[in-house]
Write a protein that holds these residues in place. Structure first.
Motif: not given
Length: 140
Positions: A39-56
């Motif tokens: 419920p703590d997580l679902n209470r927020h409307s979260i924007t995922v702006g970017e995802v950066r991955t490691s080289p592997d």
């Protein structure tokens, strides 16, 4: 002597960008649907702006921000607490060899954008950008 191809300080590869964008979309969908039963997580409307991955491609850092920026620390704590479940849900929706470990950081891009807008709104900066400074009149 063989060189490590990741030591040149170059930007991300095309594959890293593609996988990062795929993770971003999948993570956004998971958060939007509320698949995580917290419920703590679902209470927020979260924007995922970017995802950066490691080289592997084994570590993915997601830059997130709750809508309006209110409760950012609470949302970040809830995401970190639910990272294993989010990892499972994201991996299930994708076809990667390894499920990347998810890390979360606050996205400060919007703050920098506001600072830039404020800077360009300053009269002295606007005058310099437009080229109407008194120093230009002396040079003519």
């Amino acid at each position: 002597m063989a060189q490590n191809r990741f030591s040149h300080g170059q930007g991300p590869t095309q594959r890293q960008l593609r996988v990062g964008e795929l993770i971003r979309r999948t993570l956004s969908d998971v958060l939007l649907r509320g698949d995580v039963h917290d419920p703590d997580l679902n209470r927020h409307s979260i924007t995922v702006g970017e995802v950066r991955t490691s080289p592997d491609l084994k570590v993915a850092t997601a830059f997130v921000l709750p809508l309006g920026g209110a409760g950012a620390e609470d949302a970040l704590a809830a995401l970190r607490r639910n990272a294993p479940e989010l990892r499972h849900l994201v991996a299930k929706a994708m076809s990667l060899k390894y499920a990347p470990q998810l890390r979360f950081q606050l996205d400060e891009t919007f703050d920098r954008l506001d600072d830039t807008r404020r800077m360009f709104a300053d009269e002295r900066v606007r005058r310099d950008v437009e080229g109407d400074s008194p120093e230009d009149d002396d040079d003519r």
